[in-house]
Design a protein around this motif. Structure first.
Motif, PDB file in Angstrom:
ATOM      1  N   VAL A  84       1.011  -1.313   0.012  1.00 47.72           N
ATOM      2  CA  VAL A  84      -0.102  -0.126   0.146  1.00 47.72           C
ATOM      3  C   VAL A  84       0.907   1.318   0.091  1.00 47.72           C
ATOM      4  O   VAL A  84       0.549   2.212  -0.560  1.00 47.72           O
ATOM      5  CB  VAL A  84      -1.132   0.019   1.314  1.00 47.72           C
ATOM      6  N   ILE A  85       1.911   1.260   0.647  1.00 51.31           N
ATOM      7  CA  ILE A  85       2.933   2.430   0.555  1.00 51.31           C
ATOM      8  C   ILE A  85       3.381   2.977  -0.753  1.00 51.31           C
ATOM      9  O   ILE A  85       3.864   1.900  -1.510  1.00 51.31           O
ATOM     10  CB  ILE A  85       4.265   2.013   1.618  1.00 51.31           C
ATOM     11  N   LYS A  86       3.134   4.137  -0.995  1.00 43.46           N
ATOM     12  CA  LYS A  86       3.559   4.562  -2.280  1.00 43.46           C
ATOM     13  C   LYS A  86       4.849   4.887  -2.407  1.00 43.46           C
ATOM     14  O   LYS A  86       5.571   4.998  -3.560  1.00 43.46           O
ATOM     15  CB  LYS A  86       2.754   5.737  -2.756  1.00 43.46           C
ATOM     16  N   ASP A  87       5.433   5.419  -1.313  1.00 42.58           N
ATOM     17  CA  ASP A  87       6.957   5.557  -1.366  1.00 42.58           C
ATOM     18  C   ASP A  87       7.946   4.448  -1.354  1.00 42.58           C
ATOM     19  O   ASP A  87       7.860   3.733  -0.250  1.00 42.58           O
ATOM     20  CB  ASP A  87       7.264   6.504  -0.185  1.00 42.58           C
ATOM     21  N   ARG A  88       8.518   4.142  -2.553  1.00 41.11           N
ATOM     22  CA  ARG A  88       9.206   2.740  -2.605  1.00 41.11           C
ATOM     23  C   ARG A  88      10.488   2.652  -1.832  1.00 41.11           C
ATOM     24  O   ARG A  88      10.807   1.828  -1.065  1.00 41.11           O
ATOM     25  CB  ARG A  88       9.304   2.293  -3.952  1.00 41.11           C
TER      26      ARG A  88
END
Length: 368
Positions: free
Chosen positions: A36-40
């Protein structure tokens, strides 16, 4: 076996099953959160730093909560519970330290020091790094204190320790005054900001950039890739040169020793053309003046500005090389020369040099 007298096999299976189920649920939720986290970059840091500490905390917490279902004997249950509690505190401290590191890296990425005006980024990075070290040390100290408090002997000794805290404090202060001084200096650097990360400084006669700031020492990356490690107190107690204290841009100097016959106006025009064609010049400072004279040459000083200390160094070298090459092509007589004037001696003076006899004979024949 005697050490598990009274234990129920079903209770042990329940304990193991609950711990395994808790671990499986956590792993599934963990994977979902990472997706879910967009910041890879943040996701990669979480996966790399928190995966094993978080699993250890979840597993140990589940075992501690359901250990009573195993129906172990009282002495065995007490010792095992105490051991698991100590390991849980250590795992929790491990997880907290790693979480601080992840947060530190995430905040560092928000401030880019590669931009020309990176003063705010360097200030923020310095404070983040130093405060992160302080929090990590505090977590470790708190975890050790909690682990000691689980021992009855430690709690009973606590009163006497408090009573002798004054004497212990004096002894510790005398024995570790340098360490304590460096810790205080590290905090002072974080908030007073005499130096920041990536500052261009001159220390111990060496030019370099601040690479790392900890609670006790500072690492300076010298221009030739050496590392100079100095205690934090050095930067508080001694004068240093900080070339990027208020801004990253800097003015550099180029000195040229030329002959007195050099056309200064033409050199100034060529100097301005060199700066206009250079990508390193930031368009702010461009001055060429005659600043000194000697018995043989006059000194031209060129002032140039760039967005950073490394760029200023490269710009100075570029201006020096191009001006010298231009003088060699267009005005070679402008390069420094040594002049000598020979005065002819009187013919009749004593000790005057006489021409060779062959020359005299040739002159007589020409006159005849």
């Amino acid at each position: 076996m005697d050490w598990i007298t009274g234990a129920r096999p079903s209770g042990v299976l329940i304990t193991v099953g609950v711990a395994a189920a808790a671990l499986l649920v956590f792993m599934a939720a963990w994977r979902l959160v990472l997706k879910v986290i967009k910041d890879r970059a943040l996701a990669d840091d979480l996966r790399g730093h928190l995966r094993w500490p978080a699993r250890a905390v979840v597993l140990l917490t589940a075992v501690v909560l359901v250990l009573s279902e195993a129906r172990l004997s009282r002495p065995v249950h007490g010792r095992l519970f105490h051991l698991l509690l100590l390991v849980l505190v250590a795992a929790g401290a491990w997880l907290a330290v790693r979480a601080v590191r992840v947060a530190e890296d995430a905040l560092m990425r928000r401030y880019d020091v590669e931009v020309p005006d990176n003063l705010r980024a360097r200030r923020a990075r310095t404070q983040i790094q130093v405060l992160g070290r302080v929090v990590q040390v505090g977590i470790v100290v708190l975890a050790l204190a909690c682990m000691l408090l689980t021992f009855p002997q430690a709690r009973s000794v606590g009163t006497s320790l408090l009573a002798s805290a004054g004497i212990a404090g004096v002894i510790a202060g005398v024995a570790a005054r340098s360490t304590v001084g460096n810790l205080i200096a590290g905090l002072q650097i974080a908030f007073a900001e005499p130096i920041r990360l990536d500052d261009a400084v001159v220390v111990e006669g060496e030019w370099g950039n601040i690479e790392e700031i900890t609670l006790t020492y500072v690492v300076v990356r010298i221009w030739d890739r050496r590392r100079l490690v100095l205690p934090c107190s050095y930067f508080v107690e001694r004068p240093i040169q900080n070339w990027t204290r208020y801004s990253a841009d800097i003015v550099g100097t180029v000195l040229l020793h030329v002959d007195y016959t050099t056309p200064v106006e033409e050199v100034r025009a060529e100097f301005e053309q060199v700066l206009a064609a250079s990508k390193l010049w930031n368009g702010q400072t461009a001055v060429l003046q005659v600043v000194d004279t000697t018995e043989r040459t006059m000194v031209l000083r060129a002032l140039v500005s760039a967005d950073s200390a490394p760029s200023a160094w490269d710009l100075r070298c570029e201006v020096r090389e191009r001006l010298l090459a231009w003088l060699q092509r267009q005005h070679p007589q402008a390069l420094p020369r040594v002049r000598a004037e020979l005065e002819p001696s009187a013919p009749d003076s004593p000790g005057a040099a006489q021409p060779p006899s062959g020359a005299l004979e040739a002159g007589d024949r020409q006159r005849s």
